[in-house]
Design a protein around this motif. Sequence first.
Motif, PDB file in Angstrom:
ATOM      1  N   GLN A 164      -2.285   0.740  -4.711  1.00  0.00           N
ATOM      2  CA  GLN A 164      -3.627   1.477  -4.610  1.00  0.00           C
ATOM      3  C   GLN A 164      -3.946   2.703  -5.810  1.00  0.00           C
ATOM      4  O   GLN A 164      -4.936   3.757  -5.814  1.00  0.00           O
ATOM      5  CB  GLN A 164      -3.667   2.226  -3.101  1.00  0.00           C
ATOM      6  CG  GLN A 164      -3.941   1.668  -1.655  1.00  0.00           C
ATOM      7  CD  GLN A 164      -3.340   2.434  -0.389  1.00  0.00           C
ATOM      8  OE1 GLN A 164      -2.541   2.549  -0.403  1.00  0.00           O
ATOM      9  NE2 GLN A 164      -4.886   2.626   0.023  1.00  0.00           N
ATOM     10  N   ASP A 165      -2.731   2.055  -6.462  1.00  0.00           N
ATOM     11  CA  ASP A 165      -2.804   2.943  -7.666  1.00  0.00           C
ATOM     12  C   ASP A 165      -3.346   2.799  -8.524  1.00  0.00           C
ATOM     13  O   ASP A 165      -3.059   3.223 -10.190  1.00  0.00           O
ATOM     14  CB  ASP A 165      -1.657   3.115  -7.924  1.00  0.00           C
ATOM     15  CG  ASP A 165      -0.857   4.544  -6.860  1.00  0.00           C
ATOM     16  OD1 ASP A 165      -1.483   5.766  -6.499  1.00  0.00           O
ATOM     17  OD2 ASP A 165       0.226   4.614  -6.348  1.00  0.00           O
ATOM     18  N   ILE A 170       0.839  -0.711  -0.467  1.00  0.00           N
ATOM     19  CA  ILE A 170      -0.682   0.001  -0.349  1.00  0.00           C
ATOM     20  C   ILE A 170       0.803   1.239   0.185  1.00  0.00           C
ATOM     21  O   ILE A 170       2.059   0.896   0.105  1.00  0.00           O
ATOM     22  CB  ILE A 170      -0.588  -0.112   1.802  1.00  0.00           C
ATOM     23  CG1 ILE A 170      -0.064   0.257   2.612  1.00  0.00           C
ATOM     24  CG2 ILE A 170      -2.277  -0.819   0.928  1.00  0.00           C
ATOM     25  CD1 ILE A 170      -1.130   0.297   3.588  1.00  0.00           C
ATOM     26  N   ARG A 171       0.201   2.742  -0.697  1.00  0.00           N
ATOM     27  CA  ARG A 171       1.005   3.293  -1.007  1.00  0.00           C
ATOM     28  C   ARG A 171       1.743   4.548   0.527  1.00  0.00           C
ATOM     29  O   ARG A 171       3.023   4.488   0.925  1.00  0.00           O
ATOM     30  CB  ARG A 171       0.318   4.712  -1.143  1.00  0.00           C
ATOM     31  CG  ARG A 171       1.435   6.113  -1.537  1.00  0.00           C
ATOM     32  CD  ARG A 171       0.098   7.172  -2.042  1.00  0.00           C
ATOM     33  NE  ARG A 171      -1.106   6.121  -3.185  1.00  0.00           N
ATOM     34  CZ  ARG A 171      -2.766   6.058  -2.266  1.00  0.00           C
ATOM     35  NH1 ARG A 171      -3.241   6.414  -1.839  1.00  0.00           N
ATOM     36  NH2 ARG A 171      -2.673   5.167  -4.083  1.00  0.00           N
TER      37      ARG A 171
END
Length: 212
Positions: free
Chosen positions: A143-144, A119-120
């Motif tokens: 998440q992108d 995750i980011r």
Amino acid sequence: MKATLSKIKAVIFDMDGVLIDAKEWHYEALNKALRMFGLEISRYDHLTTFDGLPTKKKLEMLSIEEGLPQGLHRLINELKQLFTMEMVTHHCRPVFDHEYALSRLKNEGYRVAVCSNSIRDTVAAMMNKAQLSGYLDFFLSNQDVKKSKPHPEIYTKAFKRLKLQPDECLVLEDNENGVKAAKASGCHLMKVEDVTQVTYENIKRKIEEVEV
């Protein structure tokens, strides 16, 4: 004199197992969360099945295979990320070979990016703790994208952002899911066994092989 088939203009790194020796952290953090609900992933399953997959996907697989209630996914995911960040804080440190590699590549004009199934917040924390953020043009997390590795979306998105063709990019990956994503994207692939193989000399050697 041989004609150059392609000119590498960007080097893109996976994070876990490539720039950060974090596989064990993810394994321990997820199991720490799962044990609270009576479940655990064996080391064999971690290495052969789950390695490189995002936590969300791992939990979906556990629901199918082990009957993990879907309603627990969000809580377990949040706990896993909390435990992972604790490990990052205590264990993530700069590695000279990696700092040197990225700084030399950047100085020589290569674009540098990270594409991770994490995750980011985790990617940002690890890159900062490893003191690698300053060398990156950008990073992409799970998440992108709509589809994480082994789907190639994260790499095709990176190529578009770099405004480069796939064969102008070299991707470093270590696990099978990442390798599948890289190959499907059409880029050049440098497969590494662990973080110790990620050195400036090895990367430049691979670039030279590609450009012969």
